[in-house]
Design a protein around this motif. Structure first.
Motif, PDB file in Angstrom:
ATOM      1  N   HIS A   1      12.480   0.096   0.486  1.00  0.00           N
ATOM      2  CA  HIS A   1      11.272  -0.512  -0.077  1.00  0.00           C
ATOM      3  C   HIS A   1      11.545  -1.944  -0.525  1.00  0.00           C
ATOM      4  O   HIS A   1      10.759  -2.855  -0.242  1.00  0.00           O
ATOM      5  CB  HIS A   1      10.753   0.305  -1.268  1.00  0.00           C
ATOM      6  N   LEU A   2      12.653  -2.160  -1.214  1.00  0.00           N
ATOM      7  CA  LEU A   2      12.987  -3.490  -1.719  1.00  0.00           C
ATOM      8  C   LEU A   2      13.196  -4.491  -0.583  1.00  0.00           C
ATOM      9  O   LEU A   2      12.717  -5.625  -0.653  1.00  0.00           O
ATOM     10  CB  LEU A   2      14.229  -3.421  -2.607  1.00  0.00           C
ATOM     11  N   THR A   3      13.885  -4.068   0.450  1.00  0.00           N
ATOM     12  CA  THR A   3      14.128  -4.945   1.603  1.00  0.00           C
ATOM     13  C   THR A   3      12.819  -5.319   2.277  1.00  0.00           C
ATOM     14  O   THR A   3      12.586  -6.490   2.603  1.00  0.00           O
ATOM     15  CB  THR A   3      15.075  -4.263   2.617  1.00  0.00           C
ATOM     16  N   ASN A   4      11.954  -4.334   2.463  1.00  0.00           N
ATOM     17  CA  ASN A   4      10.651  -4.592   3.084  1.00  0.00           C
ATOM     18  C   ASN A   4       9.854  -5.586   2.258  1.00  0.00           C
ATOM     19  O   ASN A   4       9.281  -6.541   2.799  1.00  0.00           O
ATOM     20  CB  ASN A   4       9.890  -3.268   3.237  1.00  0.00           C
ATOM     21  N   MET A   5       9.826  -5.393   0.954  1.00  0.00           N
ATOM     22  CA  MET A   5       9.063  -6.282   0.077  1.00  0.00           C
ATOM     23  C   MET A   5       9.680  -7.679   0.008  1.00  0.00           C
ATOM     24  O   MET A   5       8.967  -8.677  -0.062  1.00  0.00           O
ATOM     25  CB  MET A   5       8.961  -5.663  -1.320  1.00  0.00           C
TER      26      MET A   5
ATOM     27  N   ALA B   1       0.820  -1.214   0.000  1.00  0.00           N
ATOM     28  CA  ALA B   1       0.000   0.000   0.000  1.00  0.00           C
ATOM     29  C   ALA B   1       0.856   1.267   0.000  1.00  0.00           C
ATOM     30  O   ALA B   1       0.776   2.109   0.884  1.00  0.00           O
ATOM     31  CB  ALA B   1      -0.954  -0.015   1.187  1.00  0.00           C
ATOM     32  N   HIS B   2       1.680   1.388  -1.026  1.00  0.00           N
ATOM     33  CA  HIS B   2       2.534   2.559  -1.203  1.00  0.00           C
ATOM     34  C   HIS B   2       2.768   2.728  -2.703  1.00  0.00           C
ATOM     35  O   HIS B   2       3.083   1.748  -3.392  1.00  0.00           O
ATOM     36  CB  HIS B   2       3.865   2.348  -0.477  1.00  0.00           C
ATOM     37  N   PRO B   3       2.623   3.942  -3.227  1.00  0.00           N
ATOM     38  CA  PRO B   3       2.782   4.141  -4.677  1.00  0.00           C
ATOM     39  C   PRO B   3       4.127   3.658  -5.221  1.00  0.00           C
ATOM     40  O   PRO B   3       4.179   3.085  -6.323  1.00  0.00           O
ATOM     41  CB  PRO B   3       2.643   5.661  -4.853  1.00  0.00           C
ATOM     42  N   MET B   4       5.192   3.839  -4.478  1.00  0.00           N
ATOM     43  CA  MET B   4       6.515   3.422  -4.954  1.00  0.00           C
ATOM     44  C   MET B   4       6.591   1.895  -5.053  1.00  0.00           C
ATOM     45  O   MET B   4       7.152   1.351  -6.009  1.00  0.00           O
ATOM     46  CB  MET B   4       7.613   3.956  -4.030  1.00  0.00           C
ATOM     47  N   ARG B   5       6.020   1.218  -4.091  1.00  0.00           N
ATOM     48  CA  ARG B   5       6.056  -0.244  -4.109  1.00  0.00           C
ATOM     49  C   ARG B   5       5.202  -0.794  -5.243  1.00  0.00           C
ATOM     50  O   ARG B   5       5.574  -1.776  -5.881  1.00  0.00           O
ATOM     51  CB  ARG B   5       5.619  -0.796  -2.758  1.00  0.00           C
ATOM     52  N   LEU B   6       4.072  -0.167  -5.495  1.00  0.00           N
ATOM     53  CA  LEU B   6       3.249  -0.569  -6.639  1.00  0.00           C
ATOM     54  C   LEU B   6       3.999  -0.322  -7.944  1.00  0.00           C
ATOM     55  O   LEU B   6       3.921  -1.122  -8.877  1.00  0.00           O
ATOM     56  CB  LEU B   6       1.912   0.175  -6.625  1.00  0.00           C
TER      57      LEU B   6
END
Length: 101
Positions: free
Chosen positions: A60-64, A24-29
């Motif tokens: 972001h990448l680490t979280n995903m 739920a974050h534009p960058m992650r999408l």
């Protein structure tokens, strides 16, 4: 109403909520959208398209990755990111097809 029931088992609903909360974050999408277009990309390739700081992108990448959305593969000094579950890209198709977004 007695024939009405939840059609998805609880564990699947919990996993879906967990993944959707992370995404739920534009960058992650955006990351998911890019990885849907290319099988795998490096941090540098993602950074070039997304135009954000490397440290923020890495966060972001680490979280995903930690949530099981992304996988990694090292080749020499490069780490490639890819979608760990291709069905995740269905979310992008839903967003593209929606008239309300």
């Amino acid at each position: 109403m007695s024939s009405l029931k939840v059609r998805v088992e609880q564990k699947k609903l919990e996993r879906a909520a967990y993944v959707l909360k992370c995404m739920a974050h534009p960058m992650r999408l955006g990351i998911i959208d890019l990885l849907e277009q290319r099988e795998r990309l490096t941090v540098s390739q993602l950074q070039e398209v997304l135009k954000i700081e490397q440290s923020l992108l890495s966060h972001h990448l680490t979280n995903m990755r930690d949530k099981g959305i992304l996988g990694t593969h090292r080749e020499g000094k490069n780490i490639y990111y890819f979608l760990a579950d291709k069905s995740i890209s269905n979310i992008i198709a839903c967003i593209q097809g929606s008239k309300t977004f």
